[in-house]
Design a protein around this motif. Sequence first.
Motif, PDB file in Angstrom:
ATOM      1  N   ARG A  70      -9.424 -10.184   3.842  1.00 29.93           N
ATOM      2  CA  ARG A  70      -9.279 -10.918   2.820  1.00 29.93           C
ATOM      3  C   ARG A  70     -10.758 -11.318   2.233  1.00 29.93           C
ATOM      4  O   ARG A  70     -11.529 -12.044   3.017  1.00 29.93           O
ATOM      5  CB  ARG A  70      -8.731 -12.241   3.223  1.00 29.93           C
ATOM      6  N   HIS A  71     -10.838 -10.885   1.078  1.00 28.77           N
ATOM      7  CA  HIS A  71     -12.382 -10.950   0.641  1.00 28.77           C
ATOM      8  C   HIS A  71     -12.337 -11.092  -1.000  1.00 28.77           C
ATOM      9  O   HIS A  71     -11.499 -10.407  -1.532  1.00 28.77           O
ATOM     10  CB  HIS A  71     -13.215  -9.682   0.965  1.00 28.77           C
ATOM     11  N   PRO A  72     -12.998 -12.053  -1.660  1.00 29.17           N
ATOM     12  CA  PRO A  72     -13.107 -12.125  -3.085  1.00 29.17           C
ATOM     13  C   PRO A  72     -13.318 -10.801  -3.869  1.00 29.17           C
ATOM     14  O   PRO A  72     -12.877 -10.790  -4.962  1.00 29.17           O
ATOM     15  CB  PRO A  72     -14.038 -13.142  -3.299  1.00 29.17           C
ATOM     16  N   HIS A  73     -14.251  -9.697  -3.237  1.00 30.68           N
ATOM     17  CA  HIS A  73     -14.392  -8.902  -3.966  1.00 30.68           C
ATOM     18  C   HIS A  73     -13.704  -7.436  -3.407  1.00 30.68           C
ATOM     19  O   HIS A  73     -14.300  -6.427  -3.595  1.00 30.68           O
ATOM     20  CB  HIS A  73     -15.929  -8.458  -3.959  1.00 30.68           C
ATOM     21  N   ILE A  74     -12.578  -7.628  -2.611  1.00 32.08           N
ATOM     22  CA  ILE A  74     -11.776  -6.538  -2.521  1.00 32.08           C
ATOM     23  C   ILE A  74     -10.466  -6.945  -2.607  1.00 32.08           C
ATOM     24  O   ILE A  74      -9.819  -8.036  -2.526  1.00 32.08           O
ATOM     25  CB  ILE A  74     -11.856  -6.391  -0.821  1.00 32.08           C
ATOM     26  N   VAL A  75      -9.677  -5.858  -3.418  1.00 30.47           N
ATOM     27  CA  VAL A  75      -8.366  -6.032  -3.810  1.00 30.47           C
ATOM     28  C   VAL A  75      -7.413  -6.351  -2.555  1.00 30.47           C
ATOM     29  O   VAL A  75      -7.304  -5.675  -1.633  1.00 30.47           O
ATOM     30  CB  VAL A  75      -7.746  -4.615  -4.457  1.00 30.47           C
ATOM     31  N   GLU A  76      -6.590  -7.279  -2.999  1.00 35.45           N
ATOM     32  CA  GLU A  76      -5.785  -7.757  -1.859  1.00 35.45           C
ATOM     33  C   GLU A  76      -4.462  -7.062  -1.867  1.00 35.45           C
ATOM     34  O   GLU A  76      -3.875  -6.763  -2.917  1.00 35.45           O
ATOM     35  CB  GLU A  76      -5.349  -9.493  -2.074  1.00 35.45           C
ATOM     36  N   LEU A  77      -3.897  -6.582  -0.702  1.00 31.72           N
ATOM     37  CA  LEU A  77      -2.677  -6.121  -0.312  1.00 31.72           C
ATOM     38  C   LEU A  77      -1.638  -7.368   0.036  1.00 31.72           C
ATOM     39  O   LEU A  77      -1.933  -7.941   1.059  1.00 31.72           O
ATOM     40  CB  LEU A  77      -2.661  -5.049   0.892  1.00 31.72           C
ATOM     41  N   LYS A  78      -0.867  -7.246  -0.932  1.00 31.89           N
ATOM     42  CA  LYS A  78       0.029  -8.627  -0.698  1.00 31.89           C
ATOM     43  C   LYS A  78       1.380  -8.385   0.221  1.00 31.89           C
ATOM     44  O   LYS A  78       1.614  -9.184   0.905  1.00 31.89           O
ATOM     45  CB  LYS A  78       0.638  -9.192  -2.288  1.00 31.89           C
ATOM     46  N   ASP A  79       1.767  -6.987  -0.003  1.00 31.55           N
ATOM     47  CA  ASP A  79       2.869  -6.723   0.745  1.00 31.55           C
ATOM     48  C   ASP A  79       3.027  -5.030   0.756  1.00 31.55           C
ATOM     49  O   ASP A  79       2.339  -4.700  -0.133  1.00 31.55           O
ATOM     50  CB  ASP A  79       4.121  -7.450   0.249  1.00 31.55           C
ATOM     51  N   PHE A  80       4.000  -4.715   1.332  1.00 34.41           N
ATOM     52  CA  PHE A  80       4.464  -3.299   1.358  1.00 34.41           C
ATOM     53  C   PHE A  80       5.941  -3.104   1.733  1.00 34.41           C
ATOM     54  O   PHE A  80       6.339  -3.794   2.614  1.00 34.41           O
ATOM     55  CB  PHE A  80       3.281  -2.364   1.913  1.00 34.41           C
ATOM     56  N   GLN A  81       6.476  -2.089   0.821  1.00 37.16           N
ATOM     57  CA  GLN A  81       8.027  -2.035   1.099  1.00 37.16           C
ATOM     58  C   GLN A  81       8.192  -0.610   1.083  1.00 37.16           C
ATOM     59  O   GLN A  81       7.248   0.160   0.813  1.00 37.16           O
ATOM     60  CB  GLN A  81       8.789  -2.750   0.049  1.00 37.16           C
ATOM     61  N   TRP A  82       9.368  -0.249   1.415  1.00 35.66           N
ATOM     62  CA  TRP A  82       9.611   1.417   1.295  1.00 35.66           C
ATOM     63  C   TRP A  82      11.213   1.494   1.058  1.00 35.66           C
ATOM     64  O   TRP A  82      12.154   0.466   1.365  1.00 35.66           O
ATOM     65  CB  TRP A  82       9.487   2.112   2.560  1.00 35.66           C
ATOM     66  N   ASP A  83      11.637   2.478   0.400  1.00 31.98           N
ATOM     67  CA  ASP A  83      13.142   3.175   0.384  1.00 31.98           C
ATOM     68  C   ASP A  83      13.257   4.467   0.764  1.00 31.98           C
ATOM     69  O   ASP A  83      12.314   4.909   1.282  1.00 31.98           O
ATOM     70  CB  ASP A  83      13.490   2.773  -1.139  1.00 31.98           C
ATOM     71  N   LYS A  84      14.524   5.035   0.435  1.00 26.73           N
ATOM     72  CA  LYS A  84      14.615   6.531   0.837  1.00 26.73           C
ATOM     73  C   LYS A  84      13.548   7.607   0.187  1.00 26.73           C
ATOM     74  O   LYS A  84      12.897   8.580   0.635  1.00 26.73           O
ATOM     75  CB  LYS A  84      15.915   6.933   0.428  1.00 26.73           C
ATOM     76  N   GLU A  85      13.165   7.064  -0.940  1.00 29.13           N
ATOM     77  CA  GLU A  85      12.109   8.086  -1.599  1.00 29.13           C
ATOM     78  C   GLU A  85      10.742   7.709  -1.900  1.00 29.13           C
ATOM     79  O   GLU A  85       9.726   8.526  -2.061  1.00 29.13           O
ATOM     80  CB  GLU A  85      12.715   8.102  -3.298  1.00 29.13           C
ATOM     81  N   HIS A  86      10.462   6.473  -1.665  1.00 29.77           N
ATOM     82  CA  HIS A  86       9.075   5.865  -2.074  1.00 29.77           C
ATOM     83  C   HIS A  86       8.614   4.983  -0.882  1.00 29.77           C
ATOM     84  O   HIS A  86       9.365   4.226  -0.381  1.00 29.77           O
ATOM     85  CB  HIS A  86       9.002   5.335  -3.403  1.00 29.77           C
TER      86      HIS A  86
END
Length: 470
Positions: A70-86
Amino acid sequence: MAGAGWAPPHLEDFILTERLGSGTYATVFKAYRKKNAREVVAIKCVSKKTLNKASVENLLTEIEILKTIRHPHIVELKDFQWDKEHIFLIMEFCAGGDLSRFIHARRILPEKVARIFLQQLACALKFLHDKNISHLDLKPQNILLSSLYKPHLKLADFGFAQHMSPWDEKHVLRGSPLYMAPEMVCSRQYDARVDLWSVGVILYEALFGRPPFASKSFAELEDKIRSNQPIELPSRPRLSSECRDLLQRLLKRDPQERISFKEFFSHPFVDMEHMPSAESLDKATSLVTEAVKKDQDGDFSAALSLYSKALEYFVPALRYEVDARRKEAIRAKVSQYISRAEQLKVMVTSNNKTLLQQGRPARDILKEMSKNKPRLYAALEVADAAVAKEEEGGDDGETLDLYQQSLGELLLMLAAEPTGRRRELLHAEIQTLMGRAEYLKEQIKMKESQWEAEDKEGLSDSVRTSCTLQ
């Protein structure tokens, strides 16, 4: 928008709209969260069909690194998900696009704007470096901007990032050839210092409008990368000596000669100490309190120096402050301090001129004693020229150059001078000239700070001005 007849993947809770870009194994979309006041995000979609072993590793590395950061000059990853294809990485959305587009829309960036972006990039890299993380794919396309109005830089795309100790050596070719350090291509052995080369290339491109290895073909690019020729900086646009020095030290082909991370973070052009932050105003206020006390005690020279140093923090404090009323209150105070500093400058300069004139006979005696030493005599002549230029009120930058040129020679002469009267006089003269040079440096900094403090919109003004060039 996504191409006609081509639908973006479906993801529950989100509406995916326009395609923002695509890379080797991923496509990024702008999206809206259906709940939570339609929050805007960027979603990186990875098709499982395209994943080979290397890209799976890259993706897992990116998720692992971004989850912990978590840093003001680094893009934040809010979450990650997946399904059968992606697999979906739900990221912070940056409305300003990437730095590459920003530079190309304006052709080149003014040094002042490039420096602010560099400070923000250095801040992100310092955070990563302290965690032993190397990005390994630094390029303008991987640097996003929060918005086009008062943009904040956000480092993105950690697909190649690695946890690297200083002694690690890697043998896998990573990154983009235009921004890759030569050792990555030539020897396939490298360490964290490759990121510093990439920073140099990005800064070069921002200032000159193209990267140093810009080529019409891959063969030409490879020749330039493998060449032993040092990187030459164009003469135009004219850059400050600090900026040129940093570029030359970042763009050393041999990593052993390249600037170190410690030197980079403390370099005067990067000047992380004075970048806009929550602490800027506190630091400025503390220095002004000291300045006022010295002023009241009649120590005008010390007061002037402290007012000047305070201004170096007030300018970034103005940039950092977002509340309009607080900003105006700070600006009003700064105007008062600038006014008092100008009064003190007149008083201190008058006193110093008297001291310089008193010091002249000693310099004349020293010159008489040095007629058999042409090099020493010539250096004293340059010192005379610097003093004369200062007394006439000449260009401060040129005067400082003369002082520094003279001091460079005189210090060498002092090291070789045997004990005796001439050495004593030479030592005293060097101390006098050093004091004058330091005083001039402070004056130059104060003028720059004054100009910046009076520039009401700071970076946004520069950005808006450069937008008119499109």
